[in-house]
Design a protein around this motif. Sequence first.
Motif, PDB file in Angstrom:
ATOM      1  N   THR A   1       0.836  -1.203   0.000  1.00 61.39           N
ATOM      2  CA  THR A   1       0.000   0.000   0.000  1.00 61.39           C
ATOM      3  C   THR A   1       0.872   1.255   0.000  1.00 61.39           C
ATOM      4  N   THR A   2       1.949   1.217   0.760  1.00 59.92           N
ATOM      5  CA  THR A   2       2.871   2.358   0.801  1.00 59.92           C
ATOM      6  C   THR A   2       3.445   2.637  -0.580  1.00 59.92           C
ATOM      7  N   ASP A   3       3.846   1.592  -1.292  1.00 60.34           N
ATOM      8  CA  ASP A   3       4.396   1.781  -2.636  1.00 60.34           C
ATOM      9  C   ASP A   3       3.349   2.327  -3.602  1.00 60.34           C
ATOM     10  N   VAL A   4       2.115   1.842  -3.486  1.00 59.81           N
ATOM     11  CA  VAL A   4       1.038   2.351  -4.352  1.00 59.81           C
ATOM     12  C   VAL A   4       0.814   3.836  -4.089  1.00 59.81           C
ATOM     13  N   MET A   5       0.798   4.235  -2.815  1.00 58.53           N
ATOM     14  CA  MET A   5       0.565   5.640  -2.487  1.00 58.53           C
ATOM     15  C   MET A   5       1.749   6.512  -2.893  1.00 58.53           C
ATOM     16  N   LYS A   6       2.962   5.975  -2.798  1.00 59.69           N
ATOM     17  CA  LYS A   6       4.129   6.715  -3.293  1.00 59.69           C
ATOM     18  C   LYS A   6       4.046   6.899  -4.799  1.00 59.69           C
ATOM     19  N   HIS A   7       3.596   5.858  -5.495  1.00 60.99           N
ATOM     20  CA  HIS A   7       3.422   5.942  -6.948  1.00 60.99           C
ATOM     21  C   HIS A   7       2.390   7.018  -7.282  1.00 60.99           C
ATOM     22  N   LEU A   8       1.286   7.030  -6.546  1.00 61.51           N
ATOM     23  CA  LEU A   8       0.248   8.041  -6.768  1.00 61.51           C
ATOM     24  C   LEU A   8       0.802   9.444  -6.514  1.00 61.51           C
ATOM     25  N   ALA A   9       1.528   9.610  -5.424  1.00 63.91           N
ATOM     26  CA  ALA A   9       2.117  10.924  -5.115  1.00 63.91           C
ATOM     27  C   ALA A   9       3.083  11.357  -6.214  1.00 63.91           C
ATOM     28  N   GLY A  10       3.876  10.409  -6.718  1.00 62.16           N
ATOM     29  CA  GLY A  10       4.807  10.725  -7.807  1.00 62.16           C
ATOM     30  C   GLY A  10       4.090  11.178  -9.061  1.00 62.16           C
ATOM     31  N   GLU A  11       2.977  10.507  -9.373  1.00 59.38           N
ATOM     32  CA  GLU A  11       2.196  10.906 -10.550  1.00 59.38           C
ATOM     33  C   GLU A  11       1.589  12.293 -10.370  1.00 59.38           C
ATOM     34  N   VAL A  12       1.134  12.601  -9.146  1.00 62.19           N
ATOM     35  CA  VAL A  12       0.582  13.935  -8.872  1.00 62.19           C
ATOM     36  C   VAL A  12       1.673  14.988  -9.053  1.00 62.19           C
ATOM     37  N   ILE A  13       2.876  14.699  -8.583  1.00 61.68           N
ATOM     38  CA  ILE A  13       3.992  15.645  -8.753  1.00 61.68           C
ATOM     39  C   ILE A  13       4.289  15.852 -10.236  1.00 61.68           C
ATOM     40  N   GLU A  14       4.313  14.772 -11.010  1.00 61.64           N
ATOM     41  CA  GLU A  14       4.565  14.898 -12.447  1.00 61.64           C
ATOM     42  C   GLU A  14       3.485  15.733 -13.125  1.00 61.64           C
ATOM     43  N   ALA A  15       2.224  15.498 -12.769  1.00 62.00           N
ATOM     44  CA  ALA A  15       1.127  16.264 -13.366  1.00 62.00           C
ATOM     45  C   ALA A  15       1.215  17.739 -12.969  1.00 62.00           C
ATOM     46  N   THR A  16       1.542  17.996 -11.717  1.00 56.78           N
ATOM     47  CA  THR A  16       1.675  19.372 -11.235  1.00 56.78           C
ATOM     48  C   THR A  16       2.800  20.094 -11.970  1.00 56.78           C
ATOM     49  N   THR A  17       3.912  19.411 -12.152  1.00 53.13           N
ATOM     50  CA  THR A  17       5.046  19.993 -12.858  1.00 53.13           C
ATOM     51  C   THR A  17       4.673  20.322 -14.301  1.00 53.13           C
ATOM     52  N   GLU A  18       4.023  19.391 -14.978  1.00 48.53           N
ATOM     53  CA  GLU A  18       3.605  19.610 -16.368  1.00 48.53           C
ATOM     54  C   GLU A  18       2.603  20.769 -16.469  1.00 48.53           C
ATOM     55  N   TYR A  19       1.638  20.790 -15.548  1.00 47.63           N
ATOM     56  CA  TYR A  19       0.613  21.842 -15.585  1.00 47.63           C
ATOM     57  C   TYR A  19       1.240  23.201 -15.317  1.00 47.63           C
ATOM     58  N   SER A  20       2.160  23.261 -14.351  1.00 47.62           N
ATOM     59  CA  SER A  20       2.844  24.522 -14.044  1.00 47.62           C
ATOM     60  C   SER A  20       3.649  25.008 -15.241  1.00 47.62           C
ATOM     61  N   ALA A  21       4.309  24.079 -15.922  1.00 48.82           N
ATOM     62  CA  ALA A  21       5.084  24.442 -17.106  1.00 48.82           C
ATOM     63  C   ALA A  21       4.166  24.971 -18.203  1.00 48.82           C
ATOM     64  N   LEU A  22       3.001  24.351 -18.367  1.00 50.82           N
ATOM     65  CA  LEU A  22       2.041  24.809 -19.374  1.00 50.82           C
ATOM     66  C   LEU A  22       1.569  26.224 -19.052  1.00 50.82           C
ATOM     67  N   GLU A  23       1.240  26.474 -17.787  1.00 48.94           N
ATOM     68  CA  GLU A  23       0.786  27.818 -17.404  1.00 48.94           C
ATOM     69  C   GLU A  23       1.898  28.847 -17.567  1.00 48.94           C
ATOM     70  N   ALA A  24       3.148  28.445 -17.344  1.00 49.74           N
ATOM     71  CA  ALA A  24       4.276  29.354 -17.523  1.00 49.74           C
ATOM     72  C   ALA A  24       4.434  29.753 -18.992  1.00 49.74           C
TER      73      ALA A  24
ATOM     74  N   GLY B   1       2.019  28.120 -25.241  1.00 52.77           N
ATOM     75  CA  GLY B   1       1.778  26.689 -25.223  1.00 52.77           C
ATOM     76  C   GLY B   1       0.858  26.293 -26.364  1.00 52.77           C
ATOM     77  N   ASP B   2       0.918  25.043 -26.744  1.00 53.02           N
ATOM     78  CA  ASP B   2       0.035  24.574 -27.810  1.00 53.02           C
ATOM     79  C   ASP B   2      -0.682  23.309 -27.363  1.00 53.02           C
ATOM     80  N   GLU B   3      -1.454  22.747 -28.270  1.00 51.73           N
ATOM     81  CA  GLU B   3      -2.248  21.560 -27.956  1.00 51.73           C
ATOM     82  C   GLU B   3      -1.362  20.403 -27.546  1.00 51.73           C
ATOM     83  N   ALA B   4      -0.194  20.269 -28.120  1.00 49.24           N
ATOM     84  CA  ALA B   4       0.714  19.182 -27.761  1.00 49.24           C
ATOM     85  C   ALA B   4       1.169  19.317 -26.311  1.00 49.24           C
ATOM     86  N   ASP B   5       1.431  20.548 -25.865  1.00 48.96           N
ATOM     87  CA  ASP B   5       1.807  20.770 -24.472  1.00 48.96           C
ATOM     88  C   ASP B   5       0.642  20.406 -23.536  1.00 48.96           C
TER      89      ASP B   5
END
Length: 105
Positions: free
Chosen positions: A22-45, A50-54
């Motif tokens: 369960t700990t590994d699953v939740m770490k995986h989920l947290a990692g995915e949230v961090i990746e999504a946050t990073t991508e979204y922040s980069a898009l807003e920057a 930005g384009d449709e591909a971004d």
Amino acid sequence: MDGTHVWGYLFPKDTAHYDESTTDVMKHLAGEVIEATTEYSALEALDMDGDEADALGVAMELLDVIHVAESALRRLEDAYGVDIERAYRNVIKKNRRRGYYDRDR
């Protein structure tokens, strides 16, 4: 809620990671949230540069979050008999009370 929508998984069951702790699953989920946050922040920057591909990259990262979350839900369903449909409906009710839906914009 009109009562016509029911819970359903979007993704196939991830059998490659199903036996992780369960700990590994939740770490995986947290990692995915961090990746999504990073991508979204980069898009807003990028603002208007930005384009449709971004934006597609952001969408894919968010879908990864959903996929891992679904894997965690399946584990709850299988291991503890949690009624995910019931949980889903309770979340809709809770969020409706909080005013998350049906707002005029």
